[in-house]
Design a protein around this motif. Sequence first.
Motif, mmCIF file in Angstrom:
data_model
loop_
_atom_site.group_PDB
_atom_site.id
_atom_site.type_symbol
_atom_site.label_atom_id
_atom_site.label_comp_id
_atom_site.label_asym_id
_atom_site.label_seq_id
_atom_site.Cartn_x
_atom_site.Cartn_y
_atom_site.Cartn_z
ATOM 1 N N HIS A 74 0.857 -1.210 0.000
ATOM 2 C CA HIS A 74 0.000 0.000 0.000
ATOM 3 C C HIS A 74 0.881 1.244 0.000
ATOM 4 O O HIS A 74 1.436 1.623 1.017
ATOM 5 N N HIS A 76 0.896 5.183 -1.958
ATOM 6 C CA HIS A 76 0.306 6.140 -2.898
ATOM 7 C C HIS A 76 1.458 6.784 -3.670
ATOM 8 O O HIS A 76 1.933 7.863 -3.325
ATOM 9 N N HIS A 224 -9.044 1.068 2.496
ATOM 10 C CA HIS A 224 -8.644 1.607 3.797
ATOM 11 C C HIS A 224 -9.761 1.274 4.784
ATOM 12 O O HIS A 224 -10.849 1.850 4.705
ATOM 13 N N HIS A 253 -4.527 -0.544 7.045
ATOM 14 C CA HIS A 253 -4.532 0.019 8.415
ATOM 15 C C HIS A 253 -5.244 -0.920 9.395
ATOM 16 O O HIS A 253 -4.642 -1.391 10.341
ATOM 17 N N ASP A 304 2.597 3.636 2.959
ATOM 18 C CA ASP A 304 1.509 4.585 2.738
ATOM 19 C C ASP A 304 1.879 5.719 1.785
ATOM 20 O O ASP A 304 1.471 5.717 0.640
HETATM 21 ZN ZN LIG Z 1 -3.338 4.959 2.302
#
Ligand SMILES: [Zn+2]
Length: 482
Positions: A74, A76, A224, A253, A304
């Motif tokens: 994960h 971005h 998420h 998460h 992240d």
């Molecule tokens: Zn994220």
Amino acid sequence: MNDFEAGRPVMLRGGTVLPMDGRQGEGRRVLPRTDVLVTGDRIAAVGPELPAPPDAVEIDASGGIVMPGMIDTHRHMWQTALRGYGADWTLTQYFVWFYLEHGKLFRPEDVHAGNTLAAIEALDAGVTTVVDWSHGLQTVDHADAAADALQSVPGRYVLAYGNIQQSPAEWTAAPEFRDFVRRRVTGDDLLGFQLAFDVLGDPAFPEKPAFEAARELGAAVTTHAGVWGATGDDGIKLMYEHGFMTPGTIYVHAASLSADSYHRIAATGGSISVSTESEQSAGQGYPPTWAVRAHGIPVSLSMDTSVWWSGDLFSAMRATLGADRSREHLEAHAKGETVTHCGLRADQVVEWATRGGARALGRDDLGSVEPGKKADLVLIKNDLSPVSFPLLNPFGQVAFQAQRGDVHTVLVDGRVVKHEHRLLGIDLAAARREVEATVEYLRSEMGEEAWEQGMNPDVPATKILDNPYTYTDYRSDSTHRL
Ligand SMILES: [Zn+2]
């Protein structure tokens, strides 16, 4: 002549090999002074003093650690163009900046710039597979730019397609999105595909058509889940009741969830992607490994976004061990007890950073050093570093001592992409020019004031409490009163 021309076998000679070949939770095997032979895109053999094919190129791995390439489930990547910009943000400030205000400014070339730099950065740190949680795909042109960038850097990626500017039902139904899937999702082993969207808990379940689209396209969903103030148990319940919790689903998460949600995740075979550095400072909830370990839910690691945090999984492993142990101690102290044995071990986080990611992606051919597996490998070795010896506990070395500068050699799909601490065939200057153009564009579009305020959020005034125990005041007061 390039020592590493395509097709030439590679022999990693005499390293300490961490095969990560146990069952879940059994990461502990260490193979000292062991060779790893790579032919084509596969690991051909693992063992002591292997005979080398005549055309093999040898890499001296002695004194170093050979382990599977790390897997981030994960990230971005588009946001890497703004590395470090949000170091002092909360999650709320991130949402306002990217979702509501300035995220819309990103053009396809800006997504390309961020993805390219993120991909290079991952490779450099020995992260050979990254799930690009790409929720800035406002148009299909943005998506093509994201995919182009991923295919321009020699690593393994999963494009998790998302668009925060539209509802998931809307963008997954768009004809141009379906056309993108037809054009770009071709079964390329180096570019996988998922759908990335969140379930907000509206009882009408507006995300349902997006799940149906994922099912129709044969794509896993990454979501998420368990983000304080945004997604929680209601979303998990909706997914469960509609039969959309599958073994391929990745719950990112998974903090701020009840035991009931963890039961549902465990029962349906999904996995959790823990971004400890993120959860610790953004506010999704406490990094959940201490809780989910008890449920036997598979875990992988992620970082992240480089808008805040480091893009290497050494940091993720270290932060995760720290957060888990810290919580375990505090829970015990609250009961007047003492933890005498750590529950989470270094080999476990190394497993999460490698095999855990492979399991989350349904890729049995990744995440371990075994004959027949894909040759995605990392050699951690830095003879000039005083931290490289003594090498007594290789898992402890990886989790607490090593850092990206110690990544000596990286192979992806049998191809050497980094050697002697230098990336091969990567045009870093071009990547820098692209990112500089993006920064310049965003900065001028936003204006200097908004740019500065975005990076430096206000610090609310803090009231310093008067100290009631000022000794001299107490005395003079009491003397006075007497
Ligand atoms: Zn994220």
